[in-house]
Design an enzyme around this catalytic site. Sequence first.
Site, PDB file in Angstrom:
ATOM      1  N   HIS A   1      43.436  37.456  38.114  1.00 25.11           N
ATOM      2  CA  HIS A   1      42.893  38.546  37.285  1.00 25.11           C
ATOM      3  C   HIS A   1      43.963  39.623  37.060  1.00 25.11           C
ATOM      4  O   HIS A   1      44.128  40.116  35.948  1.00 25.11           O
ATOM      5  CB  HIS A   1      41.692  39.209  37.981  1.00 25.11           C
ATOM      6  CG  HIS A   1      40.488  38.333  38.176  1.00 25.11           C
ATOM      7  ND1 HIS A   1      39.830  38.211  39.370  1.00 25.11           N
ATOM      8  CD2 HIS A   1      39.801  37.543  37.307  1.00 25.11           C
ATOM      9  CE1 HIS A   1      38.791  37.398  39.238  1.00 25.11           C
ATOM     10  NE2 HIS A   1      38.761  36.970  38.001  1.00 25.11           N
TER      11      HIS A   1
ATOM     12  N   LYS B   1      24.217  35.607  39.299  1.00 21.57           N
ATOM     13  CA  LYS B   1      25.329  35.273  40.190  1.00 21.57           C
ATOM     14  C   LYS B   1      25.166  36.042  41.500  1.00 21.57           C
ATOM     15  O   LYS B   1      25.129  37.279  41.492  1.00 21.57           O
ATOM     16  CB  LYS B   1      26.649  35.643  39.501  1.00 21.57           C
ATOM     17  CG  LYS B   1      27.815  34.776  39.934  1.00 21.57           C
ATOM     18  CD  LYS B   1      28.973  34.904  38.962  1.00 21.57           C
ATOM     19  CE  LYS B   1      30.170  34.089  39.417  1.00 21.57           C
ATOM     20  NZ  LYS B   1      31.268  34.090  38.470  1.00 21.57           N
TER      21      LYS B   1
ATOM     22  N   ARG C   1      42.098  29.236  32.360  1.00 21.37           N
ATOM     23  CA  ARG C   1      42.882  28.565  33.406  1.00 21.37           C
ATOM     24  C   ARG C   1      43.047  27.075  33.133  1.00 21.37           C
ATOM     25  O   ARG C   1      44.110  26.520  33.293  1.00 21.37           O
ATOM     26  CB  ARG C   1      42.190  28.738  34.768  1.00 21.37           C
ATOM     27  CG  ARG C   1      42.217  30.151  35.291  1.00 21.37           C
ATOM     28  CD  ARG C   1      41.239  30.310  36.411  1.00 21.37           C
ATOM     29  NE  ARG C   1      39.882  30.045  35.944  1.00 21.37           N
ATOM     30  CZ  ARG C   1      38.826  29.931  36.709  1.00 21.37           C
ATOM     31  NH1 ARG C   1      38.946  30.022  38.010  1.00 21.37           N
ATOM     32  NH2 ARG C   1      37.627  29.706  36.191  1.00 21.37           N
TER      33      ARG C   1
ATOM     34  N   SER D   1      37.586  32.923  42.531  1.00 24.93           N
ATOM     35  CA  SER D   1      37.078  33.800  43.589  1.00 24.93           C
ATOM     36  C   SER D   1      36.387  32.965  44.664  1.00 24.93           C
ATOM     37  O   SER D   1      36.499  33.259  45.859  1.00 24.93           O
ATOM     38  CB  SER D   1      36.105  34.819  42.994  1.00 24.93           C
ATOM     39  OG  SER D   1      36.788  35.609  42.045  1.00 24.93           O
TER      40      SER D   1
HETATM   41  N1  COA Z   1      42.555  33.871  37.645  1.00 32.91           N
HETATM   42  C1  COA Z   1      41.818  33.440  38.654  1.00 32.91           C
HETATM   43  N2  COA Z   1      40.497  33.269  38.596  1.00 32.91           N
HETATM   44  C2  COA Z   1      39.889  33.568  37.450  1.00 32.91           C
HETATM   45  C3  COA Z   1      40.590  34.036  36.333  1.00 32.91           C
HETATM   46  C4  COA Z   1      41.995  34.185  36.460  1.00 32.91           C
HETATM   47  N3  COA Z   1      42.742  34.626  35.454  1.00 32.91           N
HETATM   48  N4  COA Z   1      39.722  34.231  35.328  1.00 32.91           N
HETATM   49  C5  COA Z   1      38.520  33.894  35.790  1.00 32.91           C
HETATM   50  N5  COA Z   1      38.617  33.496  37.073  1.00 32.91           N
HETATM   51  C6  COA Z   1      37.520  32.991  37.903  1.00 32.91           C
HETATM   52  C7  COA Z   1      36.718  34.060  38.570  1.00 32.91           C
HETATM   53  O1  COA Z   1      37.260  34.376  39.827  1.00 32.91           O
HETATM   54  C8  COA Z   1      35.367  33.391  38.673  1.00 32.91           C
HETATM   55  O2  COA Z   1      35.335  32.559  39.830  1.00 32.91           O
HETATM   56  P1  COA Z   1      33.959  32.219  40.576  1.00 32.91           P
HETATM   57  O3  COA Z   1      33.090  31.498  39.588  1.00 32.91           O
HETATM   58  O4  COA Z   1      34.403  31.390  41.696  1.00 32.91           O
HETATM   59  O5  COA Z   1      33.355  33.535  40.988  1.00 32.91           O
HETATM   60  C9  COA Z   1      35.295  32.488  37.450  1.00 32.91           C
HETATM   61  O6  COA Z   1      36.625  32.320  37.049  1.00 32.91           O
HETATM   62  C10 COA Z   1      34.587  33.042  36.246  1.00 32.91           C
HETATM   63  O7  COA Z   1      34.330  34.358  36.427  1.00 32.91           O
HETATM   64  P2  COA Z   1      34.540  35.595  35.499  1.00 32.91           P
HETATM   65  O8  COA Z   1      35.752  35.544  34.666  1.00 32.91           O
HETATM   66  O9  COA Z   1      34.404  36.773  36.389  1.00 32.91           O
HETATM   67  O10 COA Z   1      33.394  35.447  34.510  1.00 32.91           O
HETATM   68  P3  COA Z   1      31.876  35.313  34.792  1.00 32.91           P
HETATM   69  O11 COA Z   1      31.498  33.955  34.320  1.00 32.91           O
HETATM   70  O12 COA Z   1      31.476  35.718  36.151  1.00 32.91           O
HETATM   71  O13 COA Z   1      31.333  36.449  33.815  1.00 32.91           O
HETATM   72  C11 COA Z   1      31.115  37.556  31.652  1.00 32.91           C
HETATM   73  C12 COA Z   1      31.565  36.336  32.441  1.00 32.91           C
HETATM   74  C13 COA Z   1      30.954  38.780  32.513  1.00 32.91           C
HETATM   75  C14 COA Z   1      32.186  37.824  30.630  1.00 32.91           C
HETATM   76  C15 COA Z   1      29.820  37.191  30.905  1.00 32.91           C
HETATM   77  O14 COA Z   1      28.876  36.701  31.834  1.00 32.91           O
HETATM   78  C16 COA Z   1      29.230  38.367  30.161  1.00 32.91           C
HETATM   79  O15 COA Z   1      29.718  38.756  29.132  1.00 32.91           O
HETATM   80  N6  COA Z   1      28.119  38.928  30.677  1.00 32.91           N
HETATM   81  C17 COA Z   1      27.394  40.020  30.019  1.00 32.91           C
HETATM   82  C18 COA Z   1      26.101  39.519  29.375  1.00 32.91           C
HETATM   83  C19 COA Z   1      26.394  38.950  28.030  1.00 32.91           C
HETATM   84  O16 COA Z   1      26.853  39.605  27.100  1.00 32.91           O
HETATM   85  N7  COA Z   1      26.055  37.664  27.884  1.00 32.91           N
HETATM   86  C20 COA Z   1      26.237  36.939  26.657  1.00 32.91           C
HETATM   87  C21 COA Z   1      27.609  36.404  26.528  1.00 32.91           C
HETATM   88  S1  COA Z   1      27.719  35.415  25.082  1.00 32.91           S
END
Ligand code: COA
Length: 161
Positions: free
Chosen positions: A18, A42, A91, A129
Amino acid sequence: MNKIAIYPGSFDPLTMGHVNIIERGLHVFDEVIVAIAHNTSKKTVFTEEERLEHLHLVFSANPRVKIDRFEGLLVDYARKTGAGSVLRGIRTVSDYEYEFQMALANKRLYPDMETIFMMTDGAYSYLSSTIIKEIIRFGGSAEGMVPPAIADLLKRKLAGV
Ligand code: COA
């Protein structure tokens, strides 16, 4: 187009992957808002307050990084903050499908907002994560996977040391 991007996520915990995306995002945008999404589906290890504290520990010295949280739709939060873009890291190929779907849905909801994808640095493309939490829980070293400022906090929380 303004040069403010939102970098949304769960950050449970913030990883070096991140951090890498945020730092590179600052080469493209004037300001990056790192925003913790309140995600009811989550189950997180760290509370929202703890995750906010982690982000502050790592980025408080950088005036171009804003830390925030939001509830509800990302597009509504983008409208509220005036951010013109969403920054997302990709990724692997499997990330692409989910990200593509989200980007298209967001575009439909808010056509003025762009989703900008950045390839995650190869050194971090295997990280998540969940993997980091598992390593620490079982006594492994997560050195280089999380920012040093939060490494001890993670150990205390997950491995009780
Ligand atoms: N390096 C390492 N790990 C990474 C990474 C990077 N560059 N980018 C993402 N990850 C990992 C995270 O650690 C996470 O791991 P985990 O699943 O083991 O916890 C995973 O990838 C995905 O997580 P994250 O990027 O935090 O996204 P998310 O899926 O938790 O949340 C949101 C995505 C917040 C963008 C999305 O849910 C959202 O927009 N929510 C708001 C509600 C909304 O508008 N919904 C409609 C969307 S169309």
